[in-house]
Design a protein around this motif. Structure first.
Motif, PDB file in Angstrom:
ATOM      1  N   ALA A  88       0.834  -1.200   0.000  1.00 52.56           N
ATOM      2  CA  ALA A  88       0.000   0.000   0.000  1.00 52.56           C
ATOM      3  C   ALA A  88       0.867   1.248   0.000  1.00 52.56           C
ATOM      4  O   ALA A  88       0.639   2.189  -0.751  1.00 52.56           O
ATOM      5  N   TYR A  90       4.017   3.196  -1.085  1.00 50.21           N
ATOM      6  CA  TYR A  90       4.859   3.075  -2.275  1.00 50.21           C
ATOM      7  C   TYR A  90       6.029   4.057  -2.268  1.00 50.21           C
ATOM      8  O   TYR A  90       6.588   4.400  -3.311  1.00 50.21           O
ATOM      9  N   ASN A 107      -0.299   0.402  -6.769  1.00 49.82           N
ATOM     10  CA  ASN A 107       0.001  -0.209  -5.474  1.00 49.82           C
ATOM     11  C   ASN A 107      -1.097  -1.198  -5.124  1.00 49.82           C
ATOM     12  O   ASN A 107      -1.868  -1.598  -6.003  1.00 49.82           O
ATOM     13  N   THR A 108      -1.183  -1.622  -3.881  1.00 42.54           N
ATOM     14  CA  THR A 108      -2.164  -2.649  -3.517  1.00 42.54           C
ATOM     15  C   THR A 108      -3.044  -2.215  -2.349  1.00 42.54           C
ATOM     16  O   THR A 108      -3.053  -2.861  -1.294  1.00 42.54           O
ATOM     17  N   PRO A 109      -3.803  -1.132  -2.491  1.00 42.01           N
ATOM     18  CA  PRO A 109      -4.698  -0.733  -1.408  1.00 42.01           C
ATOM     19  C   PRO A 109      -5.777  -1.784  -1.221  1.00 42.01           C
ATOM     20  O   PRO A 109      -6.098  -2.554  -2.130  1.00 42.01           O
ATOM     21  N   VAL A 112      -4.180  -4.721   2.181  1.00 41.69           N
ATOM     22  CA  VAL A 112      -3.457  -4.614   3.453  1.00 41.69           C
ATOM     23  C   VAL A 112      -4.340  -4.117   4.593  1.00 41.69           C
ATOM     24  O   VAL A 112      -3.894  -4.071   5.740  1.00 41.69           O
ATOM     25  N   ASP A 113      -5.572  -3.749   4.292  1.00 44.18           N
ATOM     26  CA  ASP A 113      -6.395  -3.028   5.269  1.00 44.18           C
ATOM     27  C   ASP A 113      -6.621  -3.809   6.559  1.00 44.18           C
ATOM     28  O   ASP A 113      -6.408  -3.293   7.664  1.00 44.18           O
ATOM     29  N   PRO A 219       0.109   8.243   4.319  1.00 40.99           N
ATOM     30  CA  PRO A 219       1.243   7.727   3.548  1.00 40.99           C
ATOM     31  C   PRO A 219       2.471   8.607   3.738  1.00 40.99           C
ATOM     32  O   PRO A 219       2.359   9.782   4.122  1.00 40.99           O
ATOM     33  N   THR A 297       1.557  -6.454   7.866  1.00 41.77           N
ATOM     34  CA  THR A 297       0.963  -7.409   6.923  1.00 41.77           C
ATOM     35  C   THR A 297       1.683  -8.751   6.937  1.00 41.77           C
ATOM     36  O   THR A 297       1.582  -9.529   5.986  1.00 41.77           O
ATOM     37  N   MET A 306      -1.916  -9.421  -1.418  1.00 41.92           N
ATOM     38  CA  MET A 306      -1.097  -8.350  -1.975  1.00 41.92           C
ATOM     39  C   MET A 306      -0.434  -8.781  -3.280  1.00 41.92           C
ATOM     40  O   MET A 306      -0.410  -8.040  -4.258  1.00 41.92           O
ATOM     41  N   ASP A 325      -5.499   0.534  -9.663  1.00 35.58           N
ATOM     42  CA  ASP A 325      -4.842   1.035  -8.457  1.00 35.58           C
ATOM     43  C   ASP A 325      -3.734   2.045  -8.727  1.00 35.58           C
ATOM     44  O   ASP A 325      -2.699   2.040  -8.053  1.00 35.58           O
TER      45      ASP A 325
END
Length: 343
Positions: A88, A90, A107-109, A112-113, A219, A297, A306, A325
């Motif tokens: 998430a 970057y 990215n990979t939002p 990871v939440d 971030p 994570t 992810m 994303d």
């Protein structure tokens, strides 16, 4: 001829997904270069990375290639159009260099939440109840530490202030409703997805003054380095708690240590540090501080999600010329994704 895609990191959990997502539409090449110089050299005509259009990377690749900084981005050939970052956050990729080079960055939002929010919840529980002190006491065969009642608190009814109500912050807000806690938040803008129990504060000073716990979820960007500094920390309610599962540099570490020393901040729960994997030894002097080695994570379920999401971004780029994303800077710069999907 199928477009060439590079995998810069070890795929740990999503081996089958590489085949199912990319196998029929791309030539997948696993990067085995021992260092940055040899990596960039292989993009020359005839090299094994020549003509690559997409790159998958995650932070472990930095051990050999370093971060994807301006130097590395500028060294990539014009054929590279998409970098799919697994994570998430970057900040290890120079997004402005990517924009200048005409490379899109995803990215990979979302993936990871849950894991990051549950890490924040653990730190919240540990610091308010002081379970970390209690465990260390038991492991030293001393049973209950003296005076613990004087520094521990119930969670129910306390006010949680969330700095940055994105996916992770929203998930944490949901989790603490089990007690429940009062949830207040500040973001650049009011989050339209926020449930009614999340109270938006446009004024940060007002938010800090009411916080029993401040949880940081912004971030890392140049403008957020040291964002939670001396001024904001001193505006927190006395004896408050600070939780950080975002990035270490978002908090001014020296200012936090000073506030712990004089008691303005009662406790802290930290999963991230400015100079990872190094940890400031002064933090170890505070028994009321719970420390984790960036565990946000670190579980196989989140890691697989992810990996799959980053690979899916490459698939979407190859098949449609777009990805779901793209990182925020492209949206802020109003940069449209117009890439020939017939590669």
């Amino acid at each position: 001829m199928a477009p060439r895609v590079l995998i810069c990191s070890t795929i740990v959990w999503a081996h089958d997904d590489v085949k199912s997502l990319l196998g029929d539409i791309a030539e997948v090449v696993y990067v085995d270069s021992p260092d940055r110089k040899s990596f960039l050299a292989e993009f020359k005509p005839g090299g094994k990375y020549a003509g690559a259009v997409g790159i998958y990377r995650e932070n472990s690749s930095s051990t050999k290639l370093g971060v994807f900084d301006k130097e590395l981005i500028e060294g990539l050939p014009s054929s590279v159009k998409w970098i799919a970052h697994n994570g998430a956050g970057y900040d290890p990729v120079d997004v402005h260099a990517c924009i200048a080079k005409g490379i899109y960055l995803s990215n990979t939002p979302g993936a990871v939440d849950d894991a990051t929010a549950t890490t924040a919840l653990y730190l919240l529980l540990s610091t308010l109840r002081q379970y970390s002190i209690a465990e260390r006491s038991l492991r030293a065969l001393k049973w209950k530490p003296q005076g613990l009642n004087n520094i521990s608190h119930d969670i129910t009814g306390r006010t949680l202030a969330i700095l940055g109500l994105g996916g992770i912050g929203l998930r944490l807000a949901e989790l603490v409703q089990s007690f429940p806690m009062r949830v207040i938040y500040h973001s650049r803008n009011k989050n339209p997805k926020a449930p009614s129990y999340c109270e938006y504060f446009e004024n940060v000073d007002d938010l800090l003054a009411q916080a029993d716990v401040l949880s940081v979820h912004v971030p890392l960007r140049p403008e957020t380095v040291g964002l939670v500094g001396e001024e904001w920390i001193r505006k927190l309610k006395p004896k408050s708690v600070i939780i950080n599962t975002a990035r270490g540099k978002v908090i001014d570490e020296e200012a936090l240590i000073r506030a712990l020393e004089d008691g303005h901040v009662a406790a802290a729960g930290l999963d991230v540090f400015p100079n990872e994997p190094e940890v400031n030894p002064r933090l170890l002097e505070f028994p009321q501080v719970t420390l984790l080695p960036h565990m946000g994570t670190e579980n196989q379920d989140s890691q697989r999600k992810m990996e799959v999401r980053a690979l899916a971004n490459l698939r979407d780029f190859l098949t449609t010329g777009q990805g779901k994303d793209l990182v925020l800077e492209y949206q802020k710069a109003n940069i449209a994704v117009k890439v020939n999907s017939k590669l």
